[in-house]
Design a protein around this motif. Structure first.
Motif, PDB file in Angstrom:
ATOM      1  N   MET A   1      -6.659  -1.912   0.950  1.00 46.40           N
ATOM      2  CA  MET A   1      -6.194  -2.211  -0.408  1.00 46.40           C
ATOM      3  C   MET A   1      -5.767  -3.672  -0.527  1.00 46.40           C
TER       4      MET A   1
ATOM      5  N   LEU B   1       1.420   4.057   1.423  1.00 49.72           N
ATOM      6  CA  LEU B   1       1.063   4.903   2.571  1.00 49.72           C
ATOM      7  C   LEU B   1       2.218   5.136   3.538  1.00 49.72           C
TER       8      LEU B   1
ATOM      9  N   LYS C   1      -3.600   7.579   5.746  1.00 45.72           N
ATOM     10  CA  LYS C   1      -4.271   6.279   5.725  1.00 45.72           C
ATOM     11  C   LYS C   1      -5.095   6.138   4.449  1.00 45.72           C
ATOM     12  N   HIS C   2      -5.114   7.199   3.664  1.00 39.71           N
ATOM     13  CA  HIS C   2      -5.998   7.205   2.503  1.00 39.71           C
ATOM     14  C   HIS C   2      -5.223   7.498   1.217  1.00 39.71           C
ATOM     15  N   LEU C   3      -5.829   7.087   0.131  1.00 43.35           N
ATOM     16  CA  LEU C   3      -5.249   7.307  -1.192  1.00 43.35           C
ATOM     17  C   LEU C   3      -6.228   8.143  -2.005  1.00 43.35           C
TER      18      LEU C   3
ATOM     19  N   GLY D   1      -6.806   3.355   2.399  1.00 45.22           N
ATOM     20  CA  GLY D   1      -5.633   2.585   1.970  1.00 45.22           C
ATOM     21  C   GLY D   1      -5.429   1.304   2.749  1.00 45.22           C
ATOM     22  N   TYR D   2      -5.980   1.248   3.958  1.00 40.19           N
ATOM     23  CA  TYR D   2      -5.786   0.055   4.789  1.00 40.19           C
ATOM     24  C   TYR D   2      -6.517  -1.169   4.236  1.00 40.19           C
TER      25      TYR D   2
ATOM     26  N   GLU E   1       0.839  -1.201   0.000  1.00 38.53           N
ATOM     27  CA  GLU E   1       0.000   0.000   0.000  1.00 38.53           C
ATOM     28  C   GLU E   1       0.879   1.260   0.000  1.00 38.53           C
TER      29      GLU E   1
ATOM     30  N   CYS F   1      -4.045  12.335   2.525  1.00 34.27           N
ATOM     31  CA  CYS F   1      -4.054  11.221   1.568  1.00 34.27           C
ATOM     32  C   CYS F   1      -2.764  11.223   0.753  1.00 34.27           C
ATOM     33  N   ARG F   2      -2.339  10.046   0.335  1.00 29.07           N
ATOM     34  CA  ARG F   2      -1.314   9.953  -0.708  1.00 29.07           C
ATOM     35  C   ARG F   2      -1.989  10.398  -2.000  1.00 29.07           C
TER      36      ARG F   2
END
Lengths: 272, 234
Positions: free
Chosen positions: B174, B57, B65-67, B171-172, B55, B128-129
């Motif tokens: 994925m 992250l 924690k998010h994309l 993202g966790y 992931e 977020c990424r």
């Protein structure tokens, strides 16, 4: 009826039974309330705050239950309450600041301006919150000193929480020579910001000529970063910008002054 | 190349070079990129070194924690319509020590240039990424070891048309699958109404593909819902 036969004074088996029932109800109520606070409060309150709140609830319900039970077991609470009131008054005067800190602590639990681990400024002291007590708040300053701030001061003073929001903005003002190309300088700074992972895409950074100052053209750089990372970036980026600007021939000028003489000035130049 | 590392290894992932030199039970690991160098000694008897996509992250720090995938071309979709699009998403590379079928990461990096962004407002939003991608109707070409291909099924369940500029995922949750250099992921996005969209990943093994190791095991984390609700615009 044997239930209503007096055992001593006005106390009967019935009144004793009611007293026991009230004590039982008080116990059950405190258990239910404290368990629910523990269960549902853990997302919003720290463990210390939950324990403290539960202690207050236990104490409050116990006091109310005792006041109700006392007449049922033949003790007149009026005298106790008058005596208690006088004692409370004396203690109240003697311990105004303690009570004030206590009440402030309770309000801080409800208002939650900070939590353990946050970086805050209270009364001019910047540090990491180490403990949120009912009477005081302990912060560890950035040079490692523990400072205990009474809750009354925390409640009545301005508290700046540097990590309450997810992101924060910081800025530089960089002066370049009048002879340098400001557009080129802005481009170089923008490229540094674009390469730095933790300078956020949104909210977007802003780089622009802010001021035509006495000795330099001042460029303002506004950047956003995660609140936990901004300080490291703040330390790192300014020198990086200086270096890359100088490598590209853009100079950061010293203050300078031009002097004009009304009349000719004779100068003696010594050679050798 | 993803998979088990056998013998000496030297590979370039974008701007990053990874060198692995085994000698008997010991091995020397070195990763270099323009900004940093990581060196580690590994003592392993039975275990293997495994390189997997993970992931995106963790690099350079665990701040998100998010994309957030930003679309280069917005998608305009009419009510009650479903469509499938292909996007590119960033991947990080995880280097794991695999012992008794258990994976333990000892290095995570990216060969690309990661960037982060905020979705929502500073108080309640999420970091977020960030990745900007073209939107394609067929599988696009991609940069191996830096990007993967996301198949995104968008359903407009609302009675109004919707324009979609970005998608945010937790993202966790994925679940990536890979085969050779190709890393894929299946995702969904449901437009519930003009102010809400729900996104999620589909955990369905693709034939011939290997399942990537999850750096963050969602199943072990409490309160991780598989769907993410986008309430701050899409």
């Amino acid at each position: 009826m044997w239930l209503t036969d007096p055992l001593y004074g006005n106390v009967t088996i019935l009144s004793l039974g009611i007293a026991v029932l009230i004590a039982l109800i008080a116990f059950i109520v405190t258990r239910i309330v404290t368990l629910n606070i523990r269960r549902f409060g853990k997302e919003k309150l720290s463990m210390d705050q939950i324990k403290m709140l539960n202690k207050f609830i236990n104490l409050g319900v116990a006091v109310v239950a005792v006041i109700i039970i006392l007449p049922l077991v033949g003790i007149d609470p009026t005298g106790l309450m008058v005596a208690g009131g006088i004692i409370a008054l004396v203690i109240g005067f003697a311990s105004q600041s303690i009570v004030s800190n206590l009440i402030s602590g309770l309000f801080l639990i409800v208002e939650k301006p900070m939590k353990i681990g946050d970086v805050v400024q209270i009364e001019g002291e910047v540090g990491v919150v180490e403990n949120l007590g009912i009477m005081s708040t302990v912060i560890r300053t950035l040079d490692g000193v523990s400072v205990r701030v009474p809750n009354e001061k925390v409640f009545t003073n301005k508290v700046s929480n540097y990590v309450a929001n997810k992101v924060r903005r910081f800025e530089y003002v960089i002066g370049i020579r009048y002879a340098d190309d400001a557009d080129k300088a802005v481009e170089i700074i923008n490229s540094i910001l674009a390469r730095e992972p933790l300078i956020l895409v949104n909210p977007a950074s802003e780089v622009y000529v802010k001021e035509l100052a006495d000795n330099s053209v001042n460029i303002r750089v506004l950047m956003w970063a995660p609140s936990t990372e901004w300080w490291n970036l703040n330390k790192k980026l300014l020198y990086k910008m200086k270096t890359e600007l100088e490598n590209a021939g853009v100079q950061i000028p010293f203050p300078q002054r031009e002097l004009w003489f009304n009349s000719e000035v004779e100068a003696k130049v010594k050679q050798g | 190349m993803f998979g088990v590392v056998k013998g000496p290894f030297r590979e370039t992932f974008g701007n990053t070079e990874v060198v692995f030199k085994p000698t008997q039970n010991k091995a020397f690991y070195r990763r270099t990129n323009p900004d940093e160098e990581v060196k580690k000694w590994l003592f392993m008897k039975k275990g293997n070194i495994v390189i997997q996509p993970v992931e995106p992250l963790s690099v350079p720090k665990n701040v998100a924690k998010h994309l957030l995938i930003e679309f280069e071309e917005p998608i305009f979709i009419e009510p009650k319509v479903t469509g499938r699009f292909y996007l590119k998403f960033p991947i990080d590379i995880g280097v794991f020590a695999s012992v008794n079928k258990k994976y333990r990461p000892f290095d995570v990096f990216t060969g690309g240039a990661p960037k982060y962004t905020l979705y929502g407002n500073p108080k309640t939003g999420v970091i977020c990424r960030h990745h900007k991608t073209p939107v394609s109707l067929t599988k696009p070409t991609f940069e191996p070891m830096l990007e993967g291909i996301m198949s995104l099924k968008i359903s407009n369940k609302d009675d109004e048309c919707a324009e979609i500029n970005k998608a945010v995922f937790c993202g966790y949750t994925m679940k990536m699958y890979y085969k050779g250099d190709l890393v894929t992921i299946n995702a969904t996005m449901d437009i519930v109404n003009q102010g809400l969209a729900q996104t999620g990943f589909v955990k369905q093994r693709i034939k011939g593909f290997n399942s990537g190791v999850e750096l963050i095991l969602a199943s072990k984390l409490q309160r991780i819902t598989p769907l993410y609700s986008m309430e701050e615009g899409f």
